[in-house]
Write a protein that holds these residues in place. Structure first.
Motif, PDB file in Angstrom:
ATOM      1  N   LEU A  20       0.798  -1.133  -0.207  1.00  0.00           N
ATOM      2  CA  LEU A  20       0.275  -0.246   0.569  1.00  0.00           C
ATOM      3  C   LEU A  20       1.098   1.556  -0.180  1.00  0.00           C
ATOM      4  CD1 LEU A  20      -3.195   0.962   0.503  1.00  0.00           C
ATOM      5  CD2 LEU A  20      -1.882   1.818   2.621  1.00  0.00           C
ATOM      6  N   TRP A  21       1.678   1.803   0.783  1.00  0.00           N
ATOM      7  CA  TRP A  21       2.514   2.591   1.002  1.00  0.00           C
ATOM      8  C   TRP A  21       3.469   2.827   0.065  1.00  0.00           C
ATOM      9  CZ3 TRP A  21       0.381   6.510   3.498  1.00  0.00           C
ATOM     10  CH2 TRP A  21      -0.522   6.245   4.406  1.00  0.00           C
ATOM     11  N   ALA A  22       3.950   1.142  -0.981  1.00  0.00           N
ATOM     12  CA  ALA A  22       4.777   1.739  -2.281  1.00  0.00           C
ATOM     13  C   ALA A  22       3.446   2.482  -2.713  1.00  0.00           C
ATOM     14  CB  ALA A  22       5.488   0.129  -2.591  1.00  0.00           C
ATOM     15  N   ASN A  25       3.605   5.915  -2.283  1.00  0.00           N
ATOM     16  CA  ASN A  25       5.514   6.884  -2.782  1.00  0.00           C
ATOM     17  C   ASN A  25       5.442   6.830  -3.622  1.00  0.00           C
ATOM     18  OD1 ASN A  25       5.447   6.915   0.222  1.00  0.00           O
ATOM     19  ND2 ASN A  25       7.173   5.106   0.059  1.00  0.00           N
ATOM     20  N   ALA A  26       4.672   6.101  -4.659  1.00  0.00           N
ATOM     21  CA  ALA A  26       4.991   6.214  -6.167  1.00  0.00           C
ATOM     22  C   ALA A  26       4.452   7.425  -6.802  1.00  0.00           C
ATOM     23  CB  ALA A  26       4.619   4.755  -6.983  1.00  0.00           C
ATOM     24  N   ARG A  27       3.350   7.975  -5.826  1.00  0.00           N
ATOM     25  CA  ARG A  27       2.331   9.113  -6.642  1.00  0.00           C
ATOM     26  C   ARG A  27       2.987  10.281  -5.792  1.00  0.00           C
ATOM     27  NH1 ARG A  27      -0.324   4.216  -6.470  1.00  0.00           N
ATOM     28  NH2 ARG A  27      -1.655   4.531  -8.419  1.00  0.00           N
ATOM     29  N   HIS A  28       2.297  12.009  -6.652  1.00  0.00           N
ATOM     30  CA  HIS A  28       2.728  13.018  -5.691  1.00  0.00           C
ATOM     31  C   HIS A  28       1.129  12.871  -5.544  1.00  0.00           C
ATOM     32  CE1 HIS A  28       3.598  16.901  -5.661  1.00  0.00           C
ATOM     33  NE2 HIS A  28       2.461  17.141  -6.145  1.00  0.00           N
ATOM     34  N   ASP A  37      -8.386  10.502  -0.037  1.00  0.00           N
ATOM     35  CA  ASP A  37      -9.251   9.924  -0.554  1.00  0.00           C
ATOM     36  C   ASP A  37      -8.848   9.003  -1.672  1.00  0.00           C
ATOM     37  OD1 ASP A  37     -11.063  11.531  -0.469  1.00  0.00           O
ATOM     38  OD2 ASP A  37     -10.744  12.719  -2.173  1.00  0.00           O
ATOM     39  N   TRP A  38      -6.997   8.276  -1.835  1.00  0.00           N
ATOM     40  CA  TRP A  38      -6.710   7.380  -2.265  1.00  0.00           C
ATOM     41  C   TRP A  38      -6.535   6.457  -1.344  1.00  0.00           C
ATOM     42  CZ3 TRP A  38      -2.066   4.789  -2.050  1.00  0.00           C
ATOM     43  CH2 TRP A  38      -1.724   3.330  -2.496  1.00  0.00           C
ATOM     44  N   LEU A  39      -6.320   6.330  -0.653  1.00  0.00           N
ATOM     45  CA  LEU A  39      -6.619   5.480   0.757  1.00  0.00           C
ATOM     46  C   LEU A  39      -7.808   4.733   0.738  1.00  0.00           C
ATOM     47  CD1 LEU A  39      -3.896   7.114   3.980  1.00  0.00           C
ATOM     48  CD2 LEU A  39      -3.592   4.656   2.460  1.00  0.00           C
ATOM     49  N   LYS A  43      -8.860   1.045   0.276  1.00  0.00           N
ATOM     50  CA  LYS A  43      -9.728  -0.510   1.228  1.00  0.00           C
ATOM     51  C   LYS A  43     -10.174  -0.649   0.756  1.00  0.00           C
ATOM     52  CE  LYS A  43     -11.782   1.942   4.653  1.00  0.00           C
ATOM     53  NZ  LYS A  43     -12.737   2.444   5.090  1.00  0.00           N
ATOM     54  N   GLN A  44     -11.988   0.080   0.381  1.00  0.00           N
ATOM     55  CA  GLN A  44     -12.484  -0.009  -0.559  1.00  0.00           C
ATOM     56  C   GLN A  44     -12.589  -1.266  -1.680  1.00  0.00           C
ATOM     57  OE1 GLN A  44     -16.173   0.291   0.400  1.00  0.00           O
ATOM     58  NE2 GLN A  44     -16.475  -1.469  -0.117  1.00  0.00           N
ATOM     59  N   GLU A  45     -11.593  -0.993  -1.865  1.00  0.00           N
ATOM     60  CA  GLU A  45     -10.884  -1.625  -3.653  1.00  0.00           C
ATOM     61  C   GLU A  45     -10.647  -3.307  -2.246  1.00  0.00           C
ATOM     62  OE1 GLU A  45      -8.268  -0.423  -5.755  1.00  0.00           O
ATOM     63  OE2 GLU A  45      -9.766   1.206  -6.750  1.00  0.00           O
ATOM     64  N   THR A  46      -9.652  -3.257  -1.436  1.00  0.00           N
ATOM     65  CA  THR A  46      -9.241  -4.656  -0.838  1.00  0.00           C
ATOM     66  C   THR A  46     -10.383  -4.941  -0.216  1.00  0.00           C
ATOM     67  OG1 THR A  46      -7.715  -3.666  -0.312  1.00  0.00           O
ATOM     68  CG2 THR A  46      -8.149  -4.895   1.025  1.00  0.00           C
ATOM     69  N   ALA A  47     -11.476  -4.351   0.217  1.00  0.00           N
ATOM     70  CA  ALA A  47     -13.007  -5.013   0.868  1.00  0.00           C
ATOM     71  C   ALA A  47     -14.036  -5.423   0.125  1.00  0.00           C
ATOM     72  CB  ALA A  47     -13.607  -3.882   2.086  1.00  0.00           C
ATOM     73  N   ASP A  48     -13.954  -5.193  -0.651  1.00  0.00           N
ATOM     74  CA  ASP A  48     -14.250  -5.877  -2.760  1.00  0.00           C
ATOM     75  C   ASP A  48     -14.028  -7.008  -2.133  1.00  0.00           C
ATOM     76  OD1 ASP A  48     -16.388  -3.720  -1.867  1.00  0.00           O
ATOM     77  OD2 ASP A  48     -15.875  -2.916  -4.042  1.00  0.00           O
TER      78      ASP A  48
END
Length: 70
Positions: A20-22, A25-28, A37-39, A43-48
């Motif tokens: 997740l943190w990699a 870190n790859a984004r600005h 918002d990204w997190l 999280k929702q994609e992982t839960a789905d």
């Protein structure tokens, strides 16, 4: 749960956090709100994805019932 099972779960969580943190870190990020918002989306994609998993998909091993004499 057995101790080794707990260890496996903890290792999986550790690996997922690193992934997740990699990705973060790859984004600005122009703001903390954008990161949050990204997190939330990740999280929702992982839960789905986890919700699609079913224990019914796992096959039980063949149960030993008796010895066979030859």
């Amino acid at each position: 749960a057995a101790g080794w099972e707990k260890g496996i779960v903890e290792k999986n969580v550790q690996d997922r956090r690193r992934q997740l943190w990699a990705g973060a870190n790859a984004r600005h990020w122009s703001s903390l709100a954008d990161l949050n918002d990204w997190l939330a989306n990740v999280k929702q994609e992982t839960a789905d994805a986890a919700a699609e998993f079913s224990l019914d998909d796992l096959k039980a091993p063949v149960v030993f019932t008796k010895y066979v004499t030859v």
